[in-house]
Motif scaffolding. Structure first.
Motif, PDB file in Angstrom:
ATOM      1  N   ASP A  34      51.424  44.693  32.713  1.00  0.00           N
ATOM      2  CA  ASP A  34      50.541  45.258  31.689  1.00  0.00           C
ATOM      3  C   ASP A  34      50.877  44.729  30.295  1.00  0.00           C
ATOM      4  OD1 ASP A  34      52.984  46.442  31.544  1.00  0.00           O
ATOM      5  OD2 ASP A  34      52.251  48.499  31.334  1.00  0.00           O
ATOM      6  N   TRP A  92      50.270  43.556  26.679  1.00  0.00           N
ATOM      7  CA  TRP A  92      49.283  43.507  25.593  1.00  0.00           C
ATOM      8  C   TRP A  92      49.989  42.793  24.442  1.00  0.00           C
ATOM      9  CZ3 TRP A  92      45.213  47.826  24.699  1.00  0.00           C
ATOM     10  CH2 TRP A  92      44.595  48.151  25.914  1.00  0.00           C
ATOM     11  N   LEU A 141      46.240  42.345  29.382  1.00  0.00           N
ATOM     12  CA  LEU A 141      46.199  42.353  30.846  1.00  0.00           C
ATOM     13  C   LEU A 141      46.747  43.691  31.320  1.00  0.00           C
ATOM     14  CD1 LEU A 141      45.737  40.878  33.570  1.00  0.00           C
ATOM     15  CD2 LEU A 141      48.106  40.079  33.408  1.00  0.00           C
ATOM     16  N   GLY A 142      45.994  44.355  32.203  1.00  0.00           N
ATOM     17  CA  GLY A 142      46.464  45.618  32.742  1.00  0.00           C
ATOM     18  C   GLY A 142      46.176  46.776  31.799  1.00  0.00           C
ATOM     19  N   PRO A 143      46.620  47.985  32.178  1.00  0.00           N
ATOM     20  CA  PRO A 143      46.313  49.190  31.395  1.00  0.00           C
ATOM     21  C   PRO A 143      47.193  49.286  30.154  1.00  0.00           C
ATOM     22  CG  PRO A 143      47.658  49.766  33.275  1.00  0.00           C
ATOM     23  CD  PRO A 143      47.343  48.303  33.429  1.00  0.00           C
ATOM     24  N   ARG A 202      43.390  52.645  33.125  1.00  0.00           N
ATOM     25  CA  ARG A 202      42.180  51.868  32.833  1.00  0.00           C
ATOM     26  C   ARG A 202      42.612  50.483  32.390  1.00  0.00           C
ATOM     27  NH1 ARG A 202      38.161  52.594  27.607  1.00  0.00           N
ATOM     28  NH2 ARG A 202      36.883  50.720  28.005  1.00  0.00           N
ATOM     29  N   ASP A 203      42.253  49.496  33.191  1.00  0.00           N
ATOM     30  CA  ASP A 203      42.632  48.133  32.859  1.00  0.00           C
ATOM     31  C   ASP A 203      41.936  47.675  31.575  1.00  0.00           C
ATOM     32  OD1 ASP A 203      44.311  47.885  34.956  1.00  0.00           O
ATOM     33  OD2 ASP A 203      42.972  46.690  36.215  1.00  0.00           O
ATOM     34  N   ASP A 219      39.744  45.736  29.044  1.00  0.00           N
ATOM     35  CA  ASP A 219      38.446  45.091  29.193  1.00  0.00           C
ATOM     36  C   ASP A 219      37.963  44.640  27.824  1.00  0.00           C
ATOM     37  OD1 ASP A 219      37.635  47.414  27.924  1.00  0.00           O
ATOM     38  OD2 ASP A 219      36.913  48.355  29.771  1.00  0.00           O
ATOM     39  N   GLU A 231      36.319  37.764  28.417  1.00  0.00           N
ATOM     40  CA  GLU A 231      37.132  37.852  29.635  1.00  0.00           C
ATOM     41  C   GLU A 231      37.457  36.443  30.125  1.00  0.00           C
ATOM     42  OE1 GLU A 231      36.171  39.168  34.154  1.00  0.00           O
ATOM     43  OE2 GLU A 231      35.799  40.715  32.635  1.00  0.00           O
ATOM     44  N   GLY A 257      43.891  40.592  38.222  1.00  0.00           N
ATOM     45  CA  GLY A 257      43.043  41.420  37.382  1.00  0.00           C
ATOM     46  C   GLY A 257      42.107  40.578  36.528  1.00  0.00           C
ATOM     47  N   ASN A 258      41.671  41.174  35.430  1.00  0.00           N
ATOM     48  CA  ASN A 258      40.710  40.516  34.540  1.00  0.00           C
ATOM     49  C   ASN A 258      41.275  40.458  33.116  1.00  0.00           C
ATOM     50  OD1 ASN A 258      38.605  40.322  36.593  1.00  0.00           O
ATOM     51  ND2 ASN A 258      38.399  42.537  36.355  1.00  0.00           N
TER      52      ASN A 258
END
Length: 597
Positions: A354, A356, A395-397, A408-409, A411, A466, A479-480
């Motif tokens: 995760d 960021w 990436l990730g929550p 919540r991943d 987005d 994305e 993931g996205n």
């Protein structure tokens, strides 16, 4: 002797800009023994080694009068013909220190008809060196200019030096001087002011006193105005006096250096200059405050890093390292995305799923022949540019899963929220968004889930979206992941120079809803940009709160509802709010062909 020097010596100057003046005299019947003891003692005191009478005289004159001179063994110069020219590339010369040196066109040499015999103004050649066996001498005194010779010597009359050589060596002197420029030149006029002269020398200066001291040196001084501006007509032989500081130096010498008292400088301190890096540090603090971790990655990439990110490493605009230390550090990054994706991949390899992260770093570009720098760029010279960027990768929550709170991943919506929070913290207007055109599309982004950030004039200064699933798979990312890059100079240019604090308004805010029907290809970001650009200063907020598609609207049409909040300064501003709404409606109809509902 009654012989003319020109009968024995000839001078040709091929580059008059590098040698404006060249004079020579010729001596015969030279007995080049030892110089007198008094001269040897003076040379030793000056840090020079006595060599022979002729050489010692040239060195003595150089120290006494500041005019470099050089003596050549006339028998080693064919026909006495001297040529002052640029050296030829690859030409060699053995100088009097018996080192063979390779020359190039940036050097000025003294030559005969076929070879270089000395470096002009620097050192003579070994083949024409004066020795104890020398009986005939060519004495040179010249003024040189060029990239390898700076602060050229002043021109002097040579009669006293010639008589000194004759006296010490018993030589006979040919009559006259071989001079390439015998005609007198017009006086050069140099202008300056008393205040600057006083700052340079640290003593009080009067124009009249300057004239008294410089007149014996053939300078003509006059006062131009009562404010202290002076003009000096420089004697023609003083080629070294070209600026006001040169005149100040002459005045100081005539005044006497020992009479100038020593004191500490009293220069005024420069005004406060803000730290140019502070805006970037401010962006770092804001991003860290939003919960992101800063990364600092290498500016050098491998071609494979660019290729895995969807970019062509053979593009001509990429700056390449001439001598890379490793295959991983061959290119200077043209974009931040490979660095951000590599940082995400490293976190995933370390089982942190995760990350960021953000980075404030430079990108590098090569635009040969560019007449105008790219927006926000700093030039590195020769068509190379550097641009500061802010890169964000999620990436990730944002928070780990908890009971009753599924993760919540990250987005695009969360990424937009971070970007807009940055703008709000800086005081910059919120960005608009528009889809990427095919010719400007970022190859690392998902074609249908990417946008350009634009300012109120529609000029792009960043991108977000994305990551294309194929690019994510190349980096081993699950993931996205979503990424963004913002041109920092352009973003910071949107920040107002002064932040104004407004009092709490006395009037209540006024909410209005606006419903419009548009072509479904129209970006919502363009709709909101036009609303904000035309609503005026009373608009406090504009947000999309509803979207409708149905058969009543027709094929390819969509209805958007936008909530507007106006903050009037007084309760009687209803008419001003209605005028703002009419401006918004007119702009939407004109630019987007909207139907107002």
């Amino acid at each position: 002797t009654d012989e003319e020097a020109s009968a024995h010596v000839g001078v040709t100057i091929e580059d008059g800009d590098l040698c404006p003046r060249f004079t020579a005299r010729w001596f015969a019947e030279v007995a080049n023994g030892s110089s007198p003891d008094w001269m040897q003692r003076r040379l030793v005191a000056a840090g020079m080694r006595p060599i022979s009478a002729v050489v010692d005289v040239t060195n003595y004159v150089m120290h006494e009068l500041g005019q470099p001179m050089h003596a050549y063994d006339a028998d080693t110069v064919p026909d006495g013909q001297i040529v002052v020219r640029r050296a030829r590339t690859g030409e060699t010369l053995e100088t009097i220190d018996h080192e063979r040196r390779t020359l190039d066109e940036g050097m000025l040499v003294i030559a005969d008809g076929s070879r270089a015999i000395g470096l002009a103004g620097i050192m003579g050649g070994a083949e024409t060196e004066v020795t104890p066996a020398t009986t005939r001498v060519i004495l040179e005194s010249a003024v040189f200019h060029g990239p390898t010779i700076r602060n050229t010597a002043r021109r002097l009359g040579l009669r006293s030096e010639a008589s000194l050589i004759a006296e010490i060596t018993g030589a006979s002197v040919a009559r006259g001087i071989v001079d390439n420029d015998p005609e007198p030149q017009p006086r050069r006029v140099v202008r300056g002011d008393v205040a600057r002269t006083e700052r340079l020398l640290g003593i009080p200066v009067e124009v009249g006193h300057m004239g008294e001291l410089l007149r014996p040196l053939e300078f003509e001084v006059r006062e131009v105005d009562p404010a202290g501006t002076w003009e000096v007509a420089v004697p023609p032989h003083r080629l070294d006096v070209v600026e006001a500081v040169d005149v100040a130096e002459e005045f100081a010498r005539a005044h006497g250096y020992p009479l100038i008292p020593g004191r500490l400088p009293r220069a005024a301190l420069p005004p406060y200059r803000p730290d140019p890096s502070e805006p970037r540090h401010r962006v770092r603090r804001i991003m860290a405050g939003l919960g992101l971790d800063e990364v600092v990655t290498h500016a050098l990439l491998s071609p494979d890093d660019l290729r895995r990110s969807g970019y062509d490493p053979t593009e001509p605009g990429i700056v390449r390292v001439a001598n890379p230390l490793s295959e991983a550090h061959v290119l200077l990054r043209p974009v931040l995305y490979p660095s951000l994706l590599a940082a995400l991949a490293e976190n995933v390899r370390q089982r942190r799923l995760d990350p960021w992260i953000f980075e404030v770093g430079k990108t590098y570009h090569y635009v040969p022949g560019a007449r105008q720098m790219p927006l926000g760029a700093e030039t590195a010279g020769k068509g190379r540019f550097e641009v500061w960027h802010l890169g964000i990768a999620l990436l990730g929550p944002a928070t780990p899963a908890a009971v009753g709170s599924p993760p919540r991943d990250a987005d695009v919506a969360q990424l937009k929220g971070l970007v807009e929070a940055l703008h709000a913290a800086l005081g910059a207007p919120l960005p608009g968004y528009r889809p990427e055109e095919p010719e400007e599309r970022h190859p690392h982004l998902h074609p249908g889930r990417a946008a350009r950030m634009v300012d109120s004039s529609g000029r792009a200064y960043g991108s977000l979206g994305e990551v294309d699933p194929r690019i994510a798979a190349e980096w081993g990312l699950t993931g996205n992941p979503v990424v963004s890059a913002i041109n920092l100079p352009q973003l910071l240019a949107l920040v107002p120079g002064t932040m104004r604090a407004a009092p709490v308004p006395a009037a209540q805010p006024v909410d209005r809803d606006l419903a419009v029907v548009l072509d479904q290809a129209t970006p919502v970001g363009e709709l909101l940009r036009l609303v904000r650009a035309n609503a005026g200063p009373m608009l406090a907020d504009a947000r999309l709160f509803d979207e409708y598609r149905g058969p009543q609207l027709g094929a390819g049409r969509v209805s958007y509802a936008v909530a507007l909040r106006f903050q009037p300064s007084a309760a009687a501003d209803e008419k001003a709010i209605e005028k703002a709404l009419n401006r918004v409606r007119g702009a939407l109809v004109h630019h987007l062909g909207a139907e107002i509902r």
